[in-house]
Design a protein around this motif. Structure first.
Motif, PDB file in Angstrom:
ATOM      1  N   MET A  85      44.304 -30.124 -68.021  1.00  0.00           N
ATOM      2  CA  MET A  85      45.584 -29.534 -67.603  1.00  0.00           C
ATOM      3  C   MET A  85      45.525 -28.004 -67.540  1.00  0.00           C
ATOM      4  O   MET A  85      46.217 -27.386 -66.725  1.00  0.00           O
ATOM      5  N   SER A  86      44.678 -27.397 -68.377  1.00  0.00           N
ATOM      6  CA  SER A  86      44.584 -25.931 -68.365  1.00  0.00           C
ATOM      7  C   SER A  86      43.977 -25.408 -67.072  1.00  0.00           C
ATOM      8  O   SER A  86      44.174 -24.241 -66.718  1.00  0.00           O
ATOM      9  N   GLY A  87      43.231 -26.255 -66.353  1.00  0.00           N
ATOM     10  CA  GLY A  87      42.592 -25.798 -65.128  1.00  0.00           C
ATOM     11  C   GLY A  87      43.442 -25.905 -63.883  1.00  0.00           C
ATOM     12  O   GLY A  87      43.079 -25.342 -62.836  1.00  0.00           O
ATOM     13  N   VAL A  88      44.592 -26.582 -63.969  1.00  0.00           N
ATOM     14  CA  VAL A  88      45.393 -26.843 -62.764  1.00  0.00           C
ATOM     15  C   VAL A  88      45.916 -25.540 -62.160  1.00  0.00           C
ATOM     16  O   VAL A  88      45.689 -25.248 -60.971  1.00  0.00           O
ATOM     17  N   VAL A  89      46.621 -24.738 -62.951  1.00  0.00           N
ATOM     18  CA  VAL A  89      47.232 -23.507 -62.423  1.00  0.00           C
ATOM     19  C   VAL A  89      46.172 -22.500 -61.976  1.00  0.00           C
ATOM     20  O   VAL A  89      46.237 -21.991 -60.837  1.00  0.00           O
ATOM     21  N   PRO A  90      45.158 -22.169 -62.801  1.00  0.00           N
ATOM     22  CA  PRO A  90      44.135 -21.225 -62.326  1.00  0.00           C
ATOM     23  C   PRO A  90      43.390 -21.734 -61.087  1.00  0.00           C
ATOM     24  O   PRO A  90      43.101 -20.944 -60.177  1.00  0.00           O
ATOM     25  N   GLY A  91      43.093 -23.036 -61.029  1.00  0.00           N
ATOM     26  CA  GLY A  91      42.392 -23.574 -59.869  1.00  0.00           C
ATOM     27  C   GLY A  91      43.195 -23.433 -58.592  1.00  0.00           C
ATOM     28  O   GLY A  91      42.672 -23.025 -57.549  1.00  0.00           O
ATOM     29  N   LEU A  92      44.484 -23.765 -58.673  1.00  0.00           N
ATOM     30  CA  LEU A  92      45.342 -23.634 -57.493  1.00  0.00           C
ATOM     31  C   LEU A  92      45.548 -22.175 -57.096  1.00  0.00           C
ATOM     32  O   LEU A  92      45.653 -21.850 -55.910  1.00  0.00           O
ATOM     33  N   LEU A  93      45.601 -21.278 -58.087  1.00  0.00           N
ATOM     34  CA  LEU A  93      45.707 -19.846 -57.779  1.00  0.00           C
ATOM     35  C   LEU A  93      44.468 -19.360 -57.032  1.00  0.00           C
ATOM     36  O   LEU A  93      44.566 -18.560 -56.095  1.00  0.00           O
ATOM     37  N   CYS A  94      43.297 -19.843 -57.428  1.00  0.00           N
ATOM     38  CA  CYS A  94      42.055 -19.465 -56.734  1.00  0.00           C
ATOM     39  C   CYS A  94      42.075 -19.953 -55.290  1.00  0.00           C
ATOM     40  O   CYS A  94      41.711 -19.212 -54.359  1.00  0.00           O
ATOM     41  N   ILE A  95      42.488 -21.207 -55.091  1.00  0.00           N
ATOM     42  CA  ILE A  95      42.555 -21.753 -53.729  1.00  0.00           C
ATOM     43  C   ILE A  95      43.560 -20.967 -52.892  1.00  0.00           C
ATOM     44  O   ILE A  95      43.294 -20.622 -51.722  1.00  0.00           O
ATOM     45  N   ALA A  96      44.732 -20.652 -53.465  1.00  0.00           N
ATOM     46  CA  ALA A  96      45.739 -19.875 -52.739  1.00  0.00           C
ATOM     47  C   ALA A  96      45.196 -18.498 -52.374  1.00  0.00           C
ATOM     48  O   ALA A  96      45.424 -17.999 -51.258  1.00  0.00           O
ATOM     49  N   GLY A  97      44.479 -17.867 -53.306  1.00  0.00           N
ATOM     50  CA  GLY A  97      43.889 -16.558 -53.025  1.00  0.00           C
ATOM     51  C   GLY A  97      42.868 -16.621 -51.903  1.00  0.00           C
ATOM     52  O   GLY A  97      42.814 -15.728 -51.048  1.00  0.00           O
ATOM     53  N   LEU A 109      38.839 -15.018 -56.820  1.00  0.00           N
ATOM     54  CA  LEU A 109      38.294 -15.714 -57.981  1.00  0.00           C
ATOM     55  C   LEU A 109      38.177 -14.772 -59.172  1.00  0.00           C
ATOM     56  O   LEU A 109      38.533 -15.123 -60.306  1.00  0.00           O
ATOM     57  N   LEU A 110      37.712 -13.548 -58.913  1.00  0.00           N
ATOM     58  CA  LEU A 110      37.586 -12.568 -59.992  1.00  0.00           C
ATOM     59  C   LEU A 110      38.959 -12.120 -60.500  1.00  0.00           C
ATOM     60  O   LEU A 110      39.137 -11.909 -61.705  1.00  0.00           O
ATOM     61  N   LEU A 111      39.929 -11.996 -59.586  1.00  0.00           N
ATOM     62  CA  LEU A 111      41.282 -11.609 -60.006  1.00  0.00           C
ATOM     63  C   LEU A 111      41.906 -12.686 -60.899  1.00  0.00           C
ATOM     64  O   LEU A 111      42.560 -12.373 -61.905  1.00  0.00           O
ATOM     65  N   VAL A 112      41.698 -13.950 -60.549  1.00  0.00           N
ATOM     66  CA  VAL A 112      42.220 -15.034 -61.385  1.00  0.00           C
ATOM     67  C   VAL A 112      41.515 -15.052 -62.735  1.00  0.00           C
ATOM     68  O   VAL A 112      42.145 -15.309 -63.770  1.00  0.00           O
ATOM     69  N   LEU A 113      40.223 -14.760 -62.756  1.00  0.00           N
ATOM     70  CA  LEU A 113      39.488 -14.676 -64.022  1.00  0.00           C
ATOM     71  C   LEU A 113      40.090 -13.599 -64.920  1.00  0.00           C
ATOM     72  O   LEU A 113      40.287 -13.819 -66.130  1.00  0.00           O
ATOM     73  N   VAL A 114      40.394 -12.444 -64.351  1.00  0.00           N
ATOM     74  CA  VAL A 114      41.033 -11.369 -65.122  1.00  0.00           C
ATOM     75  C   VAL A 114      42.398 -11.810 -65.632  1.00  0.00           C
ATOM     76  O   VAL A 114      42.756 -11.587 -66.797  1.00  0.00           O
ATOM     77  N   LEU A 115      43.174 -12.455 -64.766  1.00  0.00           N
ATOM     78  CA  LEU A 115      44.507 -12.929 -65.144  1.00  0.00           C
ATOM     79  C   LEU A 115      44.425 -13.939 -66.289  1.00  0.00           C
ATOM     80  O   LEU A 115      45.176 -13.847 -67.278  1.00  0.00           O
ATOM     81  N   VAL A 116      43.522 -14.900 -66.180  1.00  0.00           N
ATOM     82  CA  VAL A 116      43.367 -15.925 -67.217  1.00  0.00           C
ATOM     83  C   VAL A 116      42.893 -15.299 -68.526  1.00  0.00           C
ATOM     84  O   VAL A 116      43.336 -15.698 -69.617  1.00  0.00           O
ATOM     85  N   THR A 117      42.020 -14.306 -68.436  1.00  0.00           N
ATOM     86  CA  THR A 117      41.493 -13.669 -69.641  1.00  0.00           C
ATOM     87  C   THR A 117      42.580 -12.938 -70.418  1.00  0.00           C
ATOM     88  O   THR A 117      42.673 -13.078 -71.648  1.00  0.00           O
ATOM     89  N   PRO A 128      46.888 -15.518 -71.564  1.00  0.00           N
ATOM     90  CA  PRO A 128      46.558 -16.895 -71.960  1.00  0.00           C
ATOM     91  C   PRO A 128      47.591 -17.929 -71.538  1.00  0.00           C
ATOM     92  O   PRO A 128      47.257 -19.102 -71.361  1.00  0.00           O
ATOM     93  N   SER A 129      48.839 -17.504 -71.358  1.00  0.00           N
ATOM     94  CA  SER A 129      49.883 -18.463 -70.983  1.00  0.00           C
ATOM     95  C   SER A 129      49.640 -19.065 -69.595  1.00  0.00           C
ATOM     96  O   SER A 129      50.158 -20.146 -69.291  1.00  0.00           O
ATOM     97  N   VAL A 130      48.857 -18.394 -68.758  1.00  0.00           N
ATOM     98  CA  VAL A 130      48.574 -18.931 -67.417  1.00  0.00           C
ATOM     99  C   VAL A 130      47.835 -20.271 -67.516  1.00  0.00           C
ATOM    100  O   VAL A 130      48.274 -21.266 -66.921  1.00  0.00           O
ATOM    101  N   PRO A 131      46.732 -20.364 -68.261  1.00  0.00           N
ATOM    102  CA  PRO A 131      46.085 -21.676 -68.376  1.00  0.00           C
ATOM    103  C   PRO A 131      46.744 -22.600 -69.402  1.00  0.00           C
ATOM    104  O   PRO A 131      46.640 -23.828 -69.280  1.00  0.00           O
ATOM    105  N   LEU A 132      47.411 -22.037 -70.413  1.00  0.00           N
ATOM    106  CA  LEU A 132      47.911 -22.857 -71.525  1.00  0.00           C
ATOM    107  C   LEU A 132      49.335 -23.367 -71.320  1.00  0.00           C
ATOM    108  O   LEU A 132      49.792 -24.232 -72.071  1.00  0.00           O
TER     109      LEU A 132
END
Length: 428
Positions: free
Chosen positions: A170-182, A403-411, A414-418
């Motif tokens: 479940m933690s991967g749903v939002v970051p994964g979709l953000l990457c695809i949207a980007g 992809l790098l922007l989402v990595l920064v956001l997730v890092t 934490p509420s983005v993936p959690l």
């Protein structure tokens, strides 16, 4: 520890396959620096593979192969084309959207990249799109199969780190979709600047959308079956993988009828071959990881990092830079099995949520599959496109940006993936 480090680096540099690098360096260290009998190697290999959860790997691999051979992949691409095929640069948009759909079924990035490339690249050439940019986008989009559940990478890292697979999924749903949207945004910007080749003249058709959606519906239901069963407590992730493989076989054999029973031995052998290569790496890496723990490397590294800074943010920045570098040169599963036993104890000691940390590592690994010199997704996309890795790499910068922007956001947030795991009750 110096022996195992030198042996690992030396063997890796001369091109020895990773599975033998891990095993040989571990055995050399045992023989030269300890009095521990070498028989411990076979015991640790068995212990590393003696996990019910790891049974999900061959089933998810088989599900991905069946999905492609049974016509599910093609129908999902057709549906994505009908849905957004009227947008500027539609073929690139379709590739991104189809990657998200296939990621929610197969769990294998290289399989998704191969399937999408085989379908989309002939169309990209026919429409005179930039084939290199298209291959770069497909490589990045397909790599999101490691982030969007269900994911083979998530299964492995959950076993290593002893975290809930459901929470990690479940933690991967939002970051994964953000990457695809980007990636879709980057593709649109590229298409707007690309000239008349990217302009779409086909109008949106409700009839076509309905027809393709109905055709793709059996495949589109598969993610709901997998994730719904896990979330509802009907079956475990391992059982969900078996259900996915069985469901794909039923659809391919009896609904789409593009599979025949004569195809099954070939698919089963291919799934066994891919799964065996992954299991070999896991087995030998478990010996490597045991030696690292036995030599107190996590504690030594933790103390060193605390001399640099005891700030969790600084630690995560160092981890991101380290993993982005490592994953450029190593296969994902091998990298996970080497770094997680070292880094996870340090992360826990700094108060970092284990699910959050695992997802950061997964995102880094996903990005690593798209970057040279090793990047498997990049190699697959380049090969299917009939282009060299260097030619595609030249167009890789802009697709990597989201992809790098989402990595920064997730890092740093934490509420983005959690957020989703907490809403669904997997986390407190």
């Amino acid at each position: 520890m110096a022996v195992i480090s030198f042996g690992f680096i030396f063997l890796l540099c001369i091109g020895v396959p990773v599975v033998f690098v891990l095993g040989a360096s571990a055995v050399a260290s045992l023989l030269l620096t300890t009095s521990i009998p070498v028989s411990i190697v076979s015991q640790r290999v068995f212990a590393g593979l003696n996990s019910f959860t790891l049974m999900a790997i061959p089933f998810f691999v088989l599900a991905g192969l069946v999905m492609d051979a049974g016509g599910i992949s093609r129908r999902i691409v057709d549906f994505a084309t009908a849905l957004i095929g009227w947008i500027t640069g539609a073929l690139l948009q379709v590739a991104c959207l189809a990657a998200a759909g296939l990621a929610a079924i197969s769990g294998s990035g290289s399989a998704d990249v191969a399937a999408i490339s085989a379908i989309m690249q002939p169309q990209l050439r026919k429409r005179r799109y930039d084939v290199d940019f298209g291959a770069a986008v497909i490589a990045c989009a397909g790599a999101m199969a490691a982030v969007i559940p269900p994911s083979l990478t998530m299964v492995v890292i959950a076993v290593i780190s002893n975290v809930s697979i459901g929470a990690l999924f479940m933690s991967g749903v939002v970051p994964g979709l953000l990457c695809i949207a980007g990636l879709m945004v980057v593709s649109y910007i590229h298409a707007r600047r690309g000239g008349e080749a990217y302009r779409e003249s086909t109008p949106f058709s409700v009839q076509r959308l309905g027809r393709t959606m109905w055709s793709a519906l059996p495949g589109l239901v598969m993610p709901a079956v997998i994730l719904g069963g896990i979330l509802g407590g009907i079956f475990t992730p391992t059982e969900a993988a078996a259900v996915a493989a069985t469901y794909g076989l039923v659809i391919g054999l009896f609904v789409y009828r593009e599979l025949s029973f004569r195809d099954l031995p070939r698919l089963l052998l291919r799934a066994a071959s891919i799964s065996a290569s992954v299991m070999l790496i896991i087995g030998t890496a478990s010996v490597f990881a045991w030696l690292i723990a036995n030599n107190h490397v996590p504690q030594i590294l933790g103390e060193w990092l605390r001399t640099v800074s005891s700030n969790p943010i600084v630690f995560l920045i160092i981890v991101n830079l380290l993993l982005l570098f490592i994953c450029m040169f190593m296969e994902t599963i091998a990298a996970l099995l080497i770094v997680m036993p070292v880094l996870m104890p340090v992360a826990l000691s700094l108060g970092i949520d284990p699910v959050h940390f695992c997802l950061i590592v997964i995102l880094n690994c996903a990005i690593g599959t798209t970057t040279p010199p090793y990047g498997i997704s990049l190699f697959v996309a380049s090969s299917v496109a009939g282009r060299t890795v260097l030619q595609v790499t030249r167009k890789l910068l802009w697709p990597l940006v989201p992809l790098l922007l989402v990595l920064v956001l997730v890092t740093f947030v934490p509420s983005v993936p959690l957020w989703l795991p907490r809403v669904l009750g997997f986390l407190d």
